[in-house]
Enzyme design. Structure first.
Site, short mmCIF file in Angstrom:
data_model
loop_
_atom_site.label_atom_id
_atom_site.label_comp_id
_atom_site.label_asym_id
_atom_site.label_seq_id
_atom_site.Cartn_x
_atom_site.Cartn_y
_atom_site.Cartn_z
N LYS A 54 0.85 -1.20 0.00
CA LYS A 54 0.00 0.00 0.00
C LYS A 54 0.88 1.25 0.00
O LYS A 54 1.94 1.27 0.65
CB LYS A 54 -0.90 -0.03 1.24
CG LYS A 54 -1.95 1.06 1.29
CD LYS A 54 -2.84 0.90 2.52
CE LYS A 54 -3.89 1.99 2.65
NZ LYS A 54 -4.72 1.86 3.86
N SER A 129 -9.62 2.05 3.10
CA SER A 129 -8.76 2.75 2.18
C SER A 129 -7.79 1.85 1.41
O SER A 129 -7.21 2.31 0.42
CB SER A 129 -7.96 3.81 2.95
OG SER A 129 -7.11 3.21 3.90
N SER A 153 -9.74 -0.23 7.31
CA SER A 153 -9.19 -0.13 5.95
C SER A 153 -8.52 -1.37 5.37
O SER A 153 -8.20 -1.38 4.19
CB SER A 153 -8.21 1.03 5.86
OG SER A 153 -8.92 2.23 5.72
N1 GLN Z 1 -12.94 4.67 6.67
C1 GLN Z 1 -12.22 5.06 7.84
C2 GLN Z 1 -11.72 6.48 7.70
O1 GLN Z 1 -12.01 7.06 6.71
C3 GLN Z 1 -11.09 4.10 8.11
C4 GLN Z 1 -9.89 4.37 7.31
C5 GLN Z 1 -8.73 3.50 7.68
O2 GLN Z 1 -8.86 2.48 8.35
N2 GLN Z 1 -7.56 3.94 7.29
O3 GLN Z 1 -11.07 7.01 8.54
#
Ligand code: GLN
Length: 450
Positions: A54, A129, A153
Site C-alpha cells: 500500500k 482505504s 481499511s
Molecule cells: N474509513 C475510515 C476512515 O475514513 C477508516 C480508514 C482506515 O482504516 N484507514 O477514517
C-alpha cells in the site's frame, strides 16, 4: 519467470482495475534473479513470491505518495520495517497500490490519482482505504499485499473483494515507515487469497522493533503452523453481538453471518448472543480521535520537506498555506479542520476528552464479552460494495459504513476479515474479533471456516 509473469499480468489487467500507483519492474526483476541464483531454502516459504505494498508504507527509491498530491514524486530514502522484513524473507516487491488519500476514506475514491474498481464488478467501489491492495489480490494480479487499518481499511476492502484481511493487535506490527494517520489506531496487515498465506505473512512482518516504541515485545508465533484441519474450533465459545445484526445491516449480510454461525456450531463450537452496548458511539468517537491525531501528524507536510511545493509564493507562510491548500484533497482538509477544532482550547473537554472516555467504555464492552468468549463474530460492513460515486459526496453516510470495524481499532484488538458468502454476485465479508495478541485463534477459526 514468476516475477516477469506478474508484471505482464498486471500490465494486461490494470487498465480495467487501476489498482497500482507505481511499478517497480527493474529492481524487482533484479531481486528475483538474485533469489533464483541463491537457491530457495526450505525455511523460506515466501522466497521469490511477488507482493504489493500500500502506498502509505515507505519503500526506498520507490515512489510513495499515500495517494496525495502533496507527496507527488516523493522517493523515500529508507524502507519501512515491514518492507525490510518482507525483503529479508526474499519476497519481491512489485509495486505500490492505490488507496484513499492518507488512508482517509472507505472507497479509494479520495485518491488524488486514480479510481480503483472492485475486482468483481467494475461499476462498484473496491472499498477502502486499502482498495488497491484488495482489488489487486482479488483480481489475481498478486497473491499477497500489505494494507493498513485505522478504522477498517484492511477488513472492509477485503470484504468487498472477497479476500482475507487481517488487522493485527495494536502493537503487533511495527509502524516505522508507515505514513501516520491516527497513531493510536494504525496497524499494518496482510491481504491474501487464503487464511494460511495470511498467517505466514503476519508471522514474517510482526515483532518488536526498536524504531517503534509502541511495537510489542510479545513473542510472535508461527501462525500458519497449526492450520491443518477444521477440528481446532471444537469447544470454542463464540459471541455474536446483537448490535452487529441490527437495523441498517443488509438482509443478505445478516443471513451470511447466521449461516456462518451454524457452520461453527456444526464444527463443535458454541455461538451465543452477546451485547456491545456502546458500539453505536464508536463512529463519533473515532472521527474525533482519528482526525485529531491526523491533524497533528499531517503538520509535517509543509511544502518544504517533502513532495509538492506551490509556485508563485510571496513568503514562507505563503509556501505553507499554498502548498497545503493545493496539495491536500477535500477529505483530508475536512479531517484536519475537525481535528484541530476538537483539540483547541475551549473545545478539548467537550470533544477530544469526551471521545477518549467513550473509547474506554468501548474497550470495557469488548473486555466483558471476551472474558468468557474466545472470539466475537459478525459482519465487516453493513452492505456489500456500493456503486462508484454513490457516497463520496456524503461524508456522514460514508463514515457510518465503518460502524462495525471502528470499535475494534479503538480497542486495539485483532480483527480477521474473510469471505462468508455473496449478495447479488458481490462478496459478503465476515469479521472475527479476538483477544489482544490472540491472532492464532482467529486464524484457526478462519481456516476451519474456509
Ligand atoms: N474509513 C475510515 C476512515 O475514513 C477508516 C480508514 C482506515 O482504516 N484507514 O477514517
Amino acid at each position: 519467470e514468476l516475477t516477469q509473469a506478474t508484471f505482464d499480468n498486471i500490465k494486461a489487467t490494470d487498465p480495467k482495475i487501476d489498482a497500482f500507483l507505481a511499478l517497480n519492474e527493474d529492481a524487482a526483476l533484479d531481486q528475483a534473479a538474485k533469489v533464483d541464483a541463491a537457491g530457495i531454502k526450505e525455511d523460506q516459504p515466501l522466497a521469490g513470491i511477488p507482493v504489493a505494498i500500500k502506498d502509505n508504507i515507505v519503500t526506498k527509491d520507490l515512489t510513495t505518495t499515500a495517494a496525495s498530491k502533496i507527496l507527488t514524486n516523493f522517493n523515500p530514502i529508507y524502507d519501512a520495517t515491514v518492507t525490510t522484513k518482507l525483503a529479508d524473507a526474499q519476497m519481491i516487491t512489485v509495486g505500490k497500490t492505490n488507496m484513499d488519500e492518507f488512508a482517509m476514506g472507505g472507497s479509494t475514491e479520495t485518491s488524488a490519482f486514480k479510481q480503483t474498481k472492485n475486482a468483481w464488478d467494475q461499476t462498484k467501489v473496491p472499498g477502502g482505504s486499502s482498495g488497491g491492495s484488495a482489488a489487486a489480490v482479488a483480481s489475481g494480479q498478486i497473491v499477497a499485499a500489505l494494507g493498513t487499518d485505522t478504522g477498517g481499511s484492511i477488513r472492509q476492502p477485503a470484504a468487498f473483494n472477497g479476500v482475507v484481511g487481517m488487522k493485527p493487535t495494536y502493537g503487533r506490527v511495527s509502524r516505522w515507515g508507515l505514513i501516520a494517520f491516527g497513531s493510536s489506531l494504525d496497524q499494518i496487515g496482510p491481504l491474501t487469497r487464503g487464511v494460511k498465506d495470511n498467517a505466514t505473512i503476519l508471522s514474517t512482518i510482526a515483532g518488536h522493533d526498536e524504531h517503534d516504541l509502541t511495537s510489542s515485545t510479545q513473542a510472535v508465533p508461527d501462525f500458519a503452523k497449526d492450520l491443518n484441519d477444521a477440528t481446532s474450533v471444537k469447544g470454542l465459545r463464540i459471541g455474536l453481538p446483537k448490535e452487529f445484526l441490527a437495523d441498517g445491516v443488509d438482509e443478505d449480510v445478516k443471513n451470511a453471518i447466521l449461516a456462518a454461525a451454524d457452520t461453527y456450531r456444526k464444527l463443535g463450537a458454541t455461538v451465543d448472543e452477546v451485547s456491545l452496548p456502546h458500539n453505536k458511539y464508536g463512529v463519533a468517537a473515532y472521527y474525533i480521535i482519528a482526525s485529531s491525531e491526523a491533524s497533528s501528524n499531517l503538520q509535517r507536510f509543509d511544502g518544504i520537506r517533502y513532495g509538492y511545493r506551490a509556485q508563485d509564493v510571496k513568503n514562507l507562510e505563503d509556501v505553507y498555506v499554498k502548498s497545503r491548500s493545493e496539495g491536500f484533497g477535500d477529505e483530508v482538509k475536512r479531517r484536519i479542520m475537525l481535528g484541530t477544532f476538537s483539540l483547541s482550547a475551549g473545545f478539548y473537554d467537550a470533544y477530544f476528552l469526551k471521545a477518549a472516555k467513550v473509547r474506554t467504555v468501548i474497550i470495557n464492552d469488548f473486555k466483558a464479552v471476551l472474558k468468557d468468549h474466545d472470539f466475537i463474530m459478525g459482519p465487516v460492513a453493513p452492505t456489500p460494495a456500493f456503486d462508484l460515486g454513490a457516497e463520496i459526496k456524503d461524508p456522514i453516510t460514508m463514515y457510518m459504513n465503518d460502524i462495525l470495524t471502528i470499535p475494534v481499532n479503538l480497542a486495539g484488538l485483532p480483527g480477521l476479515s474473510l469471505p462468508a458468502g455473496f449478495s447479488n454476485n458481490l462478496p459478503v465479508g465476515m469479521q472475527l474479533i479476538g483477544r489482544p495478541f490472540d491472532e492464532s485463534t482467529l486464524y484457526k477459526a478462519g481456516y476451519a471456516f474456509e
